[in-house]
Design a protein around this motif. Structure first.
Motif, PDB file in Angstrom:
ATOM      1  N   TYR A  18       0.827  -1.214   0.000  1.00 12.32           N
ATOM      2  CA  TYR A  18       0.000   0.000   0.000  1.00 12.32           C
ATOM      3  C   TYR A  18       0.860   1.263   0.000  1.00 12.32           C
ATOM      4  O   TYR A  18       0.615   2.205  -0.755  1.00 12.32           O
ATOM      5  CB  TYR A  18      -0.919  -0.020   1.224  1.00 12.32           C
ATOM      6  CG  TYR A  18      -1.673   1.257   1.476  1.00 12.32           C
ATOM      7  CD1 TYR A  18      -2.666   1.684   0.603  1.00 12.32           C
ATOM      8  CD2 TYR A  18      -1.404   2.036   2.593  1.00 12.32           C
ATOM      9  CE1 TYR A  18      -3.379   2.858   0.837  1.00 12.32           C
ATOM     10  CE2 TYR A  18      -2.110   3.208   2.837  1.00 12.32           C
ATOM     11  CZ  TYR A  18      -3.097   3.610   1.962  1.00 12.32           C
ATOM     12  OH  TYR A  18      -3.787   4.763   2.191  1.00 12.32           O
ATOM     13  N   ASP A  43     -13.086   3.813  -3.780  1.00 17.43           N
ATOM     14  CA  ASP A  43     -11.762   3.428  -4.272  1.00 17.43           C
ATOM     15  C   ASP A  43     -11.714   3.619  -5.779  1.00 17.43           C
ATOM     16  O   ASP A  43     -12.703   3.365  -6.468  1.00 17.43           O
ATOM     17  CB  ASP A  43     -11.464   1.954  -3.986  1.00 17.43           C
ATOM     18  CG  ASP A  43     -11.311   1.636  -2.519  1.00 17.43           C
ATOM     19  OD1 ASP A  43     -11.118   2.567  -1.722  1.00 17.43           O
ATOM     20  OD2 ASP A  43     -11.387   0.450  -2.165  1.00 17.43           O
ATOM     21  N   HIS A  64      -6.559   6.086  -5.656  1.00 20.85           N
ATOM     22  CA  HIS A  64      -6.595   6.204  -4.205  1.00 20.85           C
ATOM     23  C   HIS A  64      -7.696   5.303  -3.665  1.00 20.85           C
ATOM     24  O   HIS A  64      -8.584   4.873  -4.389  1.00 20.85           O
ATOM     25  CB  HIS A  64      -6.810   7.657  -3.774  1.00 20.85           C
ATOM     26  CG  HIS A  64      -8.167   8.173  -4.116  1.00 20.85           C
ATOM     27  ND1 HIS A  64      -8.473   8.635  -5.369  1.00 20.85           N
ATOM     28  CD2 HIS A  64      -9.295   8.276  -3.382  1.00 20.85           C
ATOM     29  CE1 HIS A  64      -9.739   9.017  -5.379  1.00 20.85           C
ATOM     30  NE2 HIS A  64     -10.264   8.811  -4.198  1.00 20.85           N
ATOM     31  N   GLY A  65      -7.574   5.034  -2.389  1.00 23.98           N
ATOM     32  CA  GLY A  65      -8.569   4.192  -1.749  1.00 23.98           C
ATOM     33  C   GLY A  65      -7.975   3.499  -0.546  1.00 23.98           C
ATOM     34  O   GLY A  65      -6.883   3.857  -0.074  1.00 23.98           O
ATOM     35  N   CYS A  66      -8.666   2.502  -0.098  1.00 27.21           N
ATOM     36  CA  CYS A  66      -8.249   1.783   1.101  1.00 27.21           C
ATOM     37  C   CYS A  66      -6.970   0.979   0.845  1.00 27.21           C
ATOM     38  O   CYS A  66      -6.570   0.756  -0.301  1.00 27.21           O
ATOM     39  CB  CYS A  66      -9.371   0.865   1.575  1.00 27.21           C
ATOM     40  SG  CYS A  66      -9.694  -0.544   0.482  1.00 27.21           S
ATOM     41  N   SER A  69      -7.494  -2.093  -1.557  1.00 24.44           N
ATOM     42  CA  SER A  69      -7.551  -1.869  -3.013  1.00 24.44           C
ATOM     43  C   SER A  69      -6.194  -1.502  -3.576  1.00 24.44           C
ATOM     44  O   SER A  69      -5.800  -1.985  -4.649  1.00 24.44           O
ATOM     45  CB  SER A  69      -8.580  -0.798  -3.369  1.00 24.44           C
ATOM     46  OG  SER A  69      -8.148   0.485  -2.988  1.00 24.44           O
ATOM     47  N   GLN A  70      -5.459  -0.674  -2.887  1.00 24.51           N
ATOM     48  CA  GLN A  70      -4.175  -0.210  -3.393  1.00 24.51           C
ATOM     49  C   GLN A  70      -3.097  -1.297  -3.286  1.00 24.51           C
ATOM     50  O   GLN A  70      -2.285  -1.471  -4.194  1.00 24.51           O
ATOM     51  CB  GLN A  70      -3.749   1.065  -2.682  1.00 24.51           C
ATOM     52  CG  GLN A  70      -4.761   2.207  -2.832  1.00 24.51           C
ATOM     53  CD  GLN A  70      -5.013   2.608  -4.262  1.00 24.51           C
ATOM     54  OE1 GLN A  70      -4.110   3.099  -4.945  1.00 24.51           O
ATOM     55  NE2 GLN A  70      -6.233   2.409  -4.748  1.00 24.51           N
ATOM     56  N   CYS A 129     -13.120  -4.197  -3.359  1.00 25.81           N
ATOM     57  CA  CYS A 129     -11.864  -3.444  -3.205  1.00 25.81           C
ATOM     58  C   CYS A 129     -10.683  -4.297  -3.676  1.00 25.81           C
ATOM     59  O   CYS A 129      -9.814  -3.821  -4.404  1.00 25.81           O
ATOM     60  CB  CYS A 129     -11.640  -3.057  -1.738  1.00 25.81           C
ATOM     61  SG  CYS A 129     -12.936  -2.054  -1.007  1.00 25.81           S
TER      62      CYS A 129
END
Length: 151
Positions: A18, A43, A64-66, A69-70, A129
């Motif tokens: 991440y 996300d 971008h996102g949690c 997801s990344q 995600c």
């Protein structure tokens, strides 16, 4: 390894992907650029793919996102580079099985670091995600195979 220790290792692995993915960024002249968004949580991923000789030569993503997801985008990128579409589809299918709770898939060594995301199966709202980057890669394959010019 004790379960709590293993969970801590997996959590660190997710955070590593991440925070510092080597696949985050942009490609010059990609063969496909695919935006993908999860409207439930916000996300988003912008996936860029370059193909050579029917193999994925390069992948980059932004968005971008949690952390899920990344990190999943980073892990997917790592596993896709150098593989044919058929190989990637096999890994994607196995990852999807794991994310939906298949315990054998969660132990499958071909998934490598992605096994750290097996716990997502217990969080149904996070499955999308984890799948976001894989869904984007599926769309990239369709776009490239159809010969749709990049806009």
């Amino acid at each position: 390894m004790e379960r709590s220790a293993l969970d801590a290792v997996y959590q660190e692995l997710i955070l590593k992907h991440y925070r510092s993915s080597r696949f985050r960024g942009e490609l010059d002249a990609p063969d496909a650029v695919i935006p993908m968004r999860n409207p439930v949580c916000g996300d988003d991923i912008l996936l860029q793919v370059r193909v050579q000789d029917d193999r994925i030569a390069e992948v980059r993503f932004s968005g971008h996102g949690c952390a899920i997801s990344q990190a999943a985008a980073s892990m997917m990128s790592e596993h896709a580079v150098g593989k044919s579409w058929d190989e990637v589809r096999g890994i994607s299918d196995r990852f999807r099985e794991m994310i939906h709770g298949d315990e054998a898939a969660a132990r499958d060594k071909q998934l490598g670091d992605m096994r750290a995301l097996a716990g997502v199966a217990k969080l149904p709202r996070r499955v999308k995600c984890a799948m976001l980057a894989w869904d984007a890669l599926d769309e990239a394959e369709k776009k490239i195979r159809s010969g749709t010019p990049e806009s």
